[in-house]
Design a protein around this motif. Structure first.
Motif, PDB file in Angstrom:
ATOM      1  N   VAL A  69      11.724  11.064 -19.550  1.00  0.00           N
ATOM      2  CA  VAL A  69      10.708  12.058 -19.889  1.00  0.00           C
ATOM      3  C   VAL A  69      10.141  12.696 -18.624  1.00  0.00           C
ATOM      4  O   VAL A  69       9.953  13.910 -18.551  1.00  0.00           O
ATOM      5  N   ALA A  70       9.877  11.875 -17.608  1.00  0.00           N
ATOM      6  CA  ALA A  70       9.376  12.406 -16.340  1.00  0.00           C
ATOM      7  C   ALA A  70      10.377  13.387 -15.735  1.00  0.00           C
ATOM      8  O   ALA A  70       9.992  14.462 -15.229  1.00  0.00           O
ATOM      9  N   LEU A  71      11.660  13.047 -15.776  1.00  0.00           N
ATOM     10  CA  LEU A  71      12.685  13.935 -15.231  1.00  0.00           C
ATOM     11  C   LEU A  71      12.784  15.238 -16.020  1.00  0.00           C
ATOM     12  O   LEU A  71      13.019  16.306 -15.444  1.00  0.00           O
ATOM     13  N   SER A  72      12.593  15.181 -17.328  1.00  0.00           N
ATOM     14  CA  SER A  72      12.636  16.402 -18.146  1.00  0.00           C
ATOM     15  C   SER A  72      11.549  17.380 -17.714  1.00  0.00           C
ATOM     16  O   SER A  72      11.806  18.577 -17.502  1.00  0.00           O
ATOM     17  N   TRP A  73      10.318  16.886 -17.566  1.00  0.00           N
ATOM     18  CA  TRP A  73       9.224  17.757 -17.119  1.00  0.00           C
ATOM     19  C   TRP A  73       9.441  18.203 -15.681  1.00  0.00           C
ATOM     20  O   TRP A  73       9.103  19.338 -15.311  1.00  0.00           O
TER      21      TRP A  73
ATOM     22  N   LYS B 257      10.109  13.016  -3.637  1.00  0.00           N
ATOM     23  CA  LYS B 257       9.188  12.036  -4.208  1.00  0.00           C
ATOM     24  C   LYS B 257       7.832  12.677  -4.493  1.00  0.00           C
ATOM     25  O   LYS B 257       7.205  12.418  -5.530  1.00  0.00           O
ATOM     26  N   ALA B 258       7.377  13.532  -3.586  1.00  0.00           N
ATOM     27  CA  ALA B 258       6.107  14.236  -3.793  1.00  0.00           C
ATOM     28  C   ALA B 258       6.178  15.126  -5.032  1.00  0.00           C
ATOM     29  O   ALA B 258       5.209  15.224  -5.795  1.00  0.00           O
ATOM     30  N   THR B 259       7.322  15.755  -5.249  1.00  0.00           N
ATOM     31  CA  THR B 259       7.495  16.620  -6.419  1.00  0.00           C
ATOM     32  C   THR B 259       7.487  15.805  -7.705  1.00  0.00           C
ATOM     33  O   THR B 259       6.907  16.213  -8.718  1.00  0.00           O
ATOM     34  N   LEU B 260       8.108  14.640  -7.681  1.00  0.00           N
ATOM     35  CA  LEU B 260       8.101  13.766  -8.853  1.00  0.00           C
ATOM     36  C   LEU B 260       6.694  13.244  -9.143  1.00  0.00           C
ATOM     37  O   LEU B 260       6.268  13.179 -10.301  1.00  0.00           O
ATOM     38  N   ALA B 261       5.961  12.884  -8.082  1.00  0.00           N
ATOM     39  CA  ALA B 261       4.587  12.418  -8.263  1.00  0.00           C
ATOM     40  C   ALA B 261       3.712  13.526  -8.832  1.00  0.00           C
ATOM     41  O   ALA B 261       2.867  13.286  -9.709  1.00  0.00           O
TER      42      ALA B 261
ATOM     43  N   ALA C  98      11.919   3.058 -10.348  1.00  0.00           N
ATOM     44  CA  ALA C  98      11.851   4.283 -11.135  1.00  0.00           C
ATOM     45  C   ALA C  98      11.956   5.509 -10.239  1.00  0.00           C
ATOM     46  O   ALA C  98      12.696   6.465 -10.540  1.00  0.00           O
ATOM     47  N   TYR C  99      11.224   5.498  -9.130  1.00  0.00           N
ATOM     48  CA  TYR C  99      11.304   6.615  -8.195  1.00  0.00           C
ATOM     49  C   TYR C  99      12.726   6.793  -7.659  1.00  0.00           C
ATOM     50  O   TYR C  99      13.243   7.902  -7.571  1.00  0.00           O
ATOM     51  N   LEU C 100      13.365   5.679  -7.308  1.00  0.00           N
ATOM     52  CA  LEU C 100      14.716   5.764  -6.759  1.00  0.00           C
ATOM     53  C   LEU C 100      15.711   6.276  -7.788  1.00  0.00           C
ATOM     54  O   LEU C 100      16.584   7.090  -7.478  1.00  0.00           O
ATOM     55  N   GLN C 101      15.595   5.815  -9.034  1.00  0.00           N
ATOM     56  CA  GLN C 101      16.485   6.298 -10.079  1.00  0.00           C
ATOM     57  C   GLN C 101      16.267   7.792 -10.316  1.00  0.00           C
ATOM     58  O   GLN C 101      17.223   8.574 -10.412  1.00  0.00           O
ATOM     59  N   MET C 102      14.998   8.215 -10.382  1.00  0.00           N
ATOM     60  CA  MET C 102      14.710   9.631 -10.615  1.00  0.00           C
ATOM     61  C   MET C 102      15.192  10.494  -9.462  1.00  0.00           C
ATOM     62  O   MET C 102      15.714  11.588  -9.661  1.00  0.00           O
TER      63      MET C 102
ATOM     64  N   LEU D  99       0.662  15.870 -13.623  1.00  0.00           N
ATOM     65  CA  LEU D  99       0.401  16.861 -14.667  1.00  0.00           C
ATOM     66  C   LEU D  99       0.968  16.456 -16.024  1.00  0.00           C
ATOM     67  O   LEU D  99       0.389  16.787 -17.064  1.00  0.00           O
ATOM     68  N   TYR D 100       2.094  15.763 -16.015  1.00  0.00           N
ATOM     69  CA  TYR D 100       2.755  15.372 -17.268  1.00  0.00           C
ATOM     70  C   TYR D 100       3.137  13.887 -17.211  1.00  0.00           C
ATOM     71  O   TYR D 100       4.318  13.543 -17.110  1.00  0.00           O
ATOM     72  N   PRO D 101       2.139  12.991 -17.251  1.00  0.00           N
ATOM     73  CA  PRO D 101       2.437  11.553 -17.200  1.00  0.00           C
ATOM     74  C   PRO D 101       3.267  11.127 -18.401  1.00  0.00           C
ATOM     75  O   PRO D 101       3.017  11.557 -19.532  1.00  0.00           O
ATOM     76  N   SER D 102       4.251  10.288 -18.166  1.00  0.00           N
ATOM     77  CA  SER D 102       5.146   9.857 -19.249  1.00  0.00           C
ATOM     78  C   SER D 102       4.381   9.188 -20.378  1.00  0.00           C
ATOM     79  O   SER D 102       4.700   9.367 -21.557  1.00  0.00           O
TER      80      SER D 102
END
Length: 511
Positions: free
Chosen positions: A310-314, A365-369, A462-466, A374-377
């Motif tokens: 879900v995080a990757l989708s957003w 990583k900053a972009t994922l954070a 999770a961060y590494l997988q994303m 804004l869109y927490p899983s």
């Protein structure tokens, strides 16, 4: 029969109730409440945008220097359990998640609702039962072997299946539902890491997997238990009808799958999580029973599948709408690969990033954070109040009531993140020179991975997988949204996109 005494009694009772209602309601902050029905009409009206509605109510309760807390009253809110105290201020969150941790467990309502699916697994337990699983899992999640195992599963799935599916769709100019692909990818990965068994739901023909389908249906049916009064789902369960009938049938499929997985691991232990837990002992010094092992494993599947996908989708949706961010990400990946693999672009695309390479992607990583801000899983969570308490802002929370903390709202408060809180701005996570990832000093401003004793153990994985998945896609393709496709939030425990994420894939030329 003289009805006057009855009429007088009813009139007096009504008057006293309305007077009590007026005196209590005037002290509440948040959405409007009505006699008998509480805030239910507004909850129903805003059910399709519930998280934004909650954020709006919280913004209305406080200014720049005050706390954001409101009360949502359910029907017949004279009962203590009819109050939902909703908050998003870091000081209140720290109080709930750390300072008074023991006073805010999952609680009986949540545990009963999820028991059939998750049992006393780590995400559905409190006290000693939770603590022993937490300690055991913490030891495993800090081992390098688990990190290496995750890297193998992720890279194998990307190279052998994801790239082939995307290449074919790009060649045929056919759109894909990226959210569906990501759900399949993370499901295969977490099943591999947990059971040592790859269900291969991410295959060219996108097959339906009985276990995956049953697990999804069981999760949704369980969620309905939280949304409706307890007596309703208990009646359905007693008579075997409605959602409870679906849940029962799906749990049989899940049970059979788990029985096979445990039997396989007993015969041939591996480095997966299930094999590791089979060697551990509970609080009494005994090996975990099979029934407990099953629920422990399912808890990890639930946590490791939906949240990352879900995080990757957003993330991809936000990147598509911010080309300057996309350019910086691609440039960073190219810079790292030039250092580790040389200047030959073909070599960059031969294999997915190793986790050691992904470690170096600071801007990504900053972009994922920033995406998770804004869109927490998991957009909100609930805690049961054991004993009467007062939050740091002075809000009284009675025993037996529920406190909801809105993670979605935290990232959308100017008083917490500044005037630009609604902007997608990865730079806010970087040091002044841009060379280091710097989360906020107040750890309760960002709780997408929870906080306090229940902080997510798989955060780094999770961060590494994303990072690996994001790099694998963005280095090969530029994405564009299918014209007319509507990106909307689905109202569930996890912030899914209601209609998926349909995109076209355009091969990228690296220069």
């Amino acid at each position: 029969m003289d009805t006057f005494p009855i009429f007088t009694t009813l009139a007096s009772a009504t008057f006293l109730y309305l007077l009590w209602f007026y005196l209590v309601a005037r002290k509440l902050t948040g959405p409007k409440v009505w006699p008998i029905v509480g805030s239910l009409p507004l909850l129903y009206k805003n059910r399709r945008q519930i998280h934004d509605w909650i954020a709006t109510n919280l913004r209305a309760t406080g200014g720049a220097c005050t706390y954001q807390t409101c009360t949502i009253a359910l029907p017949f809110f004279a009962r203590r359990q009819g109050f939902y105290t909703v908050t998003c201020h870091p000081k209140n969150l720290e109080h709930i998640l750390r300072t008074r941790f023991d006073n805010y467990p999952k609680g009986p309502h949540w545990q009963v609702a999820f028991h059939d699916l998750l049992g006393q697994g780590i995400f559905n337990s409190d006290g000693d039962t939770w603590l022993i699983q937490r300690k055991t899992a913490a030891l495993e999640f800090t081992t390098r072997t688990l990190r290496q195992a995750m890297s193998r599963w992720v890279n194998r799935t990307i190279k052998n299946r994801l790239w082939g599916i995307l290449d074919q769709r790009a060649k045929d100019n056919i759109s894909v539902d990226l959210q569906d692909l990501l759900l399949r990818l993370t499901f295969d990965n977490i099943c591999g890491l947990t059971f040592g068994k790859d269900p291969q739901t991410l295959s060219p023909d996108l097959p339906e997997n009985p276990f995956a389908l049953a697990f999804d249906t069981a999760t949704e049916a369980t969620l309905q238990r939280l949304l409706y009064p307890g007596f309703l789902w208990r009646i359905e369960k007693m008579f075997g009808i409605g959602a409870e009938k679906k849940l029962k049938n799906c749990l049989k499929i899940v049970q059979n799958y788990m029985d096979e997985a445990i039997a396989a691991r007993k015969e041939n232990p591996s480095d997966d999580l299930l094999s590791r837990f089979m060697k551990k002992r509970d609080v009494d010094g005994n090996l975990f029973p099979i029934s407990v092992l099953q629920r422990i494993a399912l808890n990890f599947v639930l946590a490791g599948r939906d949240t990352s996908s879900v995080a990757l989708s957003w993330f991809f949706w936000l990147v598509m709408n911010n080309p300057q961010v996309e350019a910086k990400i691609v440039n960073e990946i190219s810079t790292v690969l030039a250092q580790t693999r040389g200047d030959d672009h073909k070599k960059w695309l031969e294999d997915p990033l190793e986790f050691d390479e992904a470690d170096k992607l600071i801007y990504l990583k900053a972009t994922l954070a920033e995406t998770l801000r804004l869109y927490p899983s998991v957009p909100q969570d609930f805690k049961y109040v054991v004993a009467d308490d007062v939050l740091p802002d002075g809000t009284f929370v009675p025993a037996g009531s529920t406190v909801t903390y809105s993670i979605y709202s935290v990232g959308r408060m100017k008083s917490i993140w500044g005037e630009d809180c609604l902007e997608f701005k990865p730079e806010r996570w970087l040091s002044g020179d841009g060379n280091r990832f710097e989360p906020p000093k107040d750890g309760y401003k960002f709780i997408s991975f929870n906080a306090g004793p229940r902080t997510c153990l798989g955060k780094d994985l999770a961060y590494l997988q994303m990072k690996s998945v994001a790099s694998a896609i963005l280095l090969r393709y530029r994405l564009s949204l299918v014209p007319g496709h509507r990106v909307e939030q689905k109202m569930s425990l996890t912030l899914f996109m209601k209609n998926g994420l349909r995109v076209f894939l355009h091969p990228r030329t690296l220069v």
